[in-house]
Design a protein around this motif. Structure first.
Motif, PDB file in Angstrom:
ATOM      1  N   GLU A  96       0.839  -1.228   0.015  1.00 57.42           N
ATOM      2  CA  GLU A  96      -0.173   0.093   0.047  1.00 57.42           C
ATOM      3  C   GLU A  96       1.039   1.206  -0.098  1.00 57.42           C
ATOM      4  O   GLU A  96       1.815   1.368   0.684  1.00 57.42           O
ATOM      5  CB  GLU A  96      -0.756  -0.084   1.390  1.00 57.42           C
ATOM      6  N   LEU A  97       0.485   2.221  -0.977  1.00 53.92           N
ATOM      7  CA  LEU A  97       1.115   3.713  -0.623  1.00 53.92           C
ATOM      8  C   LEU A  97       0.175   4.283   0.066  1.00 53.92           C
ATOM      9  O   LEU A  97      -0.886   4.696  -0.528  1.00 53.92           O
ATOM     10  CB  LEU A  97       1.217   4.275  -2.217  1.00 53.92           C
ATOM     11  N   ARG A  98       0.626   4.679   1.336  1.00 58.04           N
ATOM     12  CA  ARG A  98       0.018   5.861   2.075  1.00 58.04           C
ATOM     13  C   ARG A  98       0.797   6.942   2.443  1.00 58.04           C
ATOM     14  O   ARG A  98       2.127   6.740   2.790  1.00 58.04           O
ATOM     15  CB  ARG A  98      -0.422   5.038   3.582  1.00 58.04           C
ATOM     16  N   GLY A  99       0.316   8.080   1.884  1.00 57.68           N
ATOM     17  CA  GLY A  99       1.247   9.480   2.160  1.00 57.68           C
ATOM     18  C   GLY A  99       2.471   9.090   1.371  1.00 57.68           C
ATOM     19  O   GLY A  99       2.423   8.663   0.307  1.00 57.68           O
ATOM     20  N   THR A 100       3.377   9.286   1.920  1.00 55.82           N
ATOM     21  CA  THR A 100       4.816   8.956   1.349  1.00 55.82           C
ATOM     22  C   THR A 100       5.527   7.749   2.061  1.00 55.82           C
ATOM     23  O   THR A 100       6.573   7.785   2.058  1.00 55.82           O
ATOM     24  CB  THR A 100       5.736  10.301   1.361  1.00 55.82           C
ATOM     25  N   MET A 101       4.729   6.829   2.568  1.00 57.42           N
ATOM     26  CA  MET A 101       5.106   5.757   3.119  1.00 57.42           C
ATOM     27  C   MET A 101       4.596   4.203   2.213  1.00 57.42           C
ATOM     28  O   MET A 101       3.448   4.398   1.679  1.00 57.42           O
ATOM     29  CB  MET A 101       4.782   5.505   4.536  1.00 57.42           C
ATOM     30  N   LEU A 102       5.441   3.552   2.188  1.00 60.41           N
ATOM     31  CA  LEU A 102       4.996   2.118   1.599  1.00 60.41           C
ATOM     32  C   LEU A 102       4.940   1.135   2.640  1.00 60.41           C
ATOM     33  O   LEU A 102       5.794   1.008   3.547  1.00 60.41           O
ATOM     34  CB  LEU A 102       6.114   1.549   0.598  1.00 60.41           C
ATOM     35  N   PHE A 103       3.741   0.324   2.908  1.00 62.24           N
ATOM     36  CA  PHE A 103       3.718  -0.422   3.847  1.00 62.24           C
ATOM     37  C   PHE A 103       3.087  -1.705   3.249  1.00 62.24           C
ATOM     38  O   PHE A 103       2.609  -1.878   2.042  1.00 62.24           O
ATOM     39  CB  PHE A 103       2.171  -0.187   4.526  1.00 62.24           C
ATOM     40  N   PHE A 104       4.177  -3.036   3.901  1.00 65.88           N
ATOM     41  CA  PHE A 104       3.967  -4.321   3.058  1.00 65.88           C
ATOM     42  C   PHE A 104       3.499  -5.090   4.187  1.00 65.88           C
ATOM     43  O   PHE A 104       3.857  -5.386   5.314  1.00 65.88           O
ATOM     44  CB  PHE A 104       5.517  -4.655   2.971  1.00 65.88           C
ATOM     45  N   TYR A 105       2.530  -5.887   3.702  1.00 64.02           N
ATOM     46  CA  TYR A 105       1.676  -6.952   4.338  1.00 64.02           C
ATOM     47  C   TYR A 105       1.932  -8.367   3.539  1.00 64.02           C
ATOM     48  O   TYR A 105       1.997  -8.704   2.619  1.00 64.02           O
ATOM     49  CB  TYR A 105       0.133  -6.614   4.116  1.00 64.02           C
ATOM     50  N   ALA A 126      -3.913  -9.228   5.859  1.00 69.62           N
ATOM     51  CA  ALA A 126      -3.369  -8.879   7.198  1.00 69.62           C
ATOM     52  C   ALA A 126      -3.866  -7.701   7.424  1.00 69.62           C
ATOM     53  O   ALA A 126      -3.787  -6.799   7.089  1.00 69.62           O
ATOM     54  CB  ALA A 126      -1.744  -9.204   7.048  1.00 69.62           C
ATOM     55  N   LEU A 127      -4.136  -7.571   8.942  1.00 67.85           N
ATOM     56  CA  LEU A 127      -4.537  -6.116   9.344  1.00 67.85           C
ATOM     57  C   LEU A 127      -3.048  -5.364   9.672  1.00 67.85           C
ATOM     58  O   LEU A 127      -3.288  -4.179   9.625  1.00 67.85           O
ATOM     59  CB  LEU A 127      -5.229  -6.295  10.906  1.00 67.85           C
ATOM     60  N   THR A 128      -1.944  -5.981  10.178  1.00 64.77           N
ATOM     61  CA  THR A 128      -0.653  -5.426  10.712  1.00 64.77           C
ATOM     62  C   THR A 128       0.361  -5.448   9.553  1.00 64.77           C
ATOM     63  O   THR A 128       0.641  -6.437   8.993  1.00 64.77           O
ATOM     64  CB  THR A 128      -0.478  -5.673  11.813  1.00 64.77           C
ATOM     65  N   TYR A 129       0.831  -4.551   9.158  1.00 65.51           N
ATOM     66  CA  TYR A 129       2.137  -4.510   8.072  1.00 65.51           C
ATOM     67  C   TYR A 129       3.174  -5.268   8.950  1.00 65.51           C
ATOM     68  O   TYR A 129       3.583  -5.203   9.970  1.00 65.51           O
ATOM     69  CB  TYR A 129       2.245  -3.160   7.688  1.00 65.51           C
ATOM     70  N   SER A 130       4.146  -5.948   8.000  1.00 64.51           N
ATOM     71  CA  SER A 130       5.299  -6.648   8.515  1.00 64.51           C
ATOM     72  C   SER A 130       6.378  -5.868   8.238  1.00 64.51           C
ATOM     73  O   SER A 130       7.476  -5.813   8.974  1.00 64.51           O
ATOM     74  CB  SER A 130       5.359  -7.880   7.787  1.00 64.51           C
ATOM     75  N   GLN A 131       6.175  -4.820   7.399  1.00 64.85           N
ATOM     76  CA  GLN A 131       7.573  -3.782   6.993  1.00 64.85           C
ATOM     77  C   GLN A 131       6.852  -2.635   6.575  1.00 64.85           C
ATOM     78  O   GLN A 131       5.822  -2.370   5.965  1.00 64.85           O
ATOM     79  CB  GLN A 131       8.383  -4.592   5.953  1.00 64.85           C
ATOM     80  N   LYS A 132       7.675  -1.594   6.313  1.00 66.33           N
ATOM     81  CA  LYS A 132       7.367  -0.310   5.719  1.00 66.33           C
ATOM     82  C   LYS A 132       8.548   0.318   5.650  1.00 66.33           C
ATOM     83  O   LYS A 132       9.474   0.113   5.866  1.00 66.33           O
ATOM     84  CB  LYS A 132       6.616   0.628   6.867  1.00 66.33           C
TER      85      LYS A 132
END
Length: 270
Positions: free
Chosen positions: A49-58, A63-69
């Motif tokens: 997911e691209l949220r703001g200027t962060m990439l979140f990896f699930y 999955a509710l919680t990301y494993s990396q960002k």
């Protein structure tokens, strides 16, 4: 004949709302991506997911919680999308702390990802002739949302700076081990990623104060939670004898020092 019962699945809306709450950032784009950090040998597939200027990896789409960002706000450059030997579309993000290689299933998806990433980091839609009109329209919409988000952030920062003589430590960023997660999510993160550390700072259950969740490396491991109250410009750790400190970073440092380093702030490696 009776149909076999299906295993209940989390509602997509619930997943969206929970991720929104945990990350605190607007969702701009999402799909599966193969990811490889500069220190890693192999690609790994994540729902990204691209949220703001962060990439979140699930690890999983549900999955509710990301494993990396990965913070891509200081993006230096992004290579053009190029096909690899398997026909996937690959491109590389040049970041201040190394390279991040991303691989989409096809060129169209890869160019779309690159376009959205450049839009939010450079605050302009890239002049890519291969992008479709619909994709460009969405990028312009995201651009306006991100500009408004930045203005709001800047206004909040100005308000904080204009308050009467706060201690300098309160002007610093949140400790790296702060995550906007619940008690249960903090426990899961510590149990799932023991190599990343064993101390998480998180919001308190009342959303006004904070809490520390730690996982002692014992046999079996021992989990503990401590309240951290916000009082004026200070923070109070609720122990047998209260400890008053000037910043949240000092709160984290207190736990690390008092345990002679057996506690390590939890930071997901990127």
């Amino acid at each position: 004949s009776e149909q076999p019962e299906e295993t209940p699945q989390p509602a997509p809306r619930r997943i969206f709302q929970e991720r929104q709450r945990i990350t605190g950032l607007p969702l701009y784009f999402q799909s599966y991506l193969s990811v490889r950090h500069s220190r890693c040998q192999e690609f790994r597939v994540y729902w990204t997911e691209l949220r703001g200027t962060m990439l979140f990896f699930y690890d999983d789409k549900k999955a509710l919680t990301y494993s990396q960002k990965s913070d891509i706000s200081a993006l230096i450059s992004a290579t053009n999308v190029y096909p690899d030997e398997n026909g996937s579309a690959q491109f590389i993000l040049m970041l201040s702390n190394g390279e991040l290689e991303l691989k989409a299933n096809d060129c169209e998806c890869g160019k779309e990802w690159r376009g959205f990433i450049l839009t939010v980091t450079k605050l302009s839609v890239p002049p890519d002739e291969s992008l479709l009109p619909g994709q460009l329209t969405r990028m312009h919409e995201v651009l306006e949302k991100e500009k408004k988000r930045r203005i709001t952030l800047n206004n909040c920062s100005s308000t904080s700076l204009n308050r009467k003589s706060p201690p300098s430590s309160t002007l610093t960023a949140m400790p790296a081990c702060f995550y906007a997660v619940s008690r249960q999510e903090a426990i899961q993160m510590l149990e799932k990623n023991p190599s990343c550390g064993n101390l998480i700072l998180r919001p308190g259950s009342d959303s006004k104060n904070y809490a520390i969740t730690i996982r002692h490396k014992l046999d079996p491991p021992c989990l503990k939670h401590y309240k951290v109250m916000s009082k004026g410009t200070s923070y109070i750790i609720e122990l047998e004898r209260w400890v008053i400190l000037p910043s949240l970073q000092d709160v984290v440092n207190y736990f690390v020092t008092e345990t002679r380093g057996s506690l390590k702030p939890f930071v997901i490696q990127t």
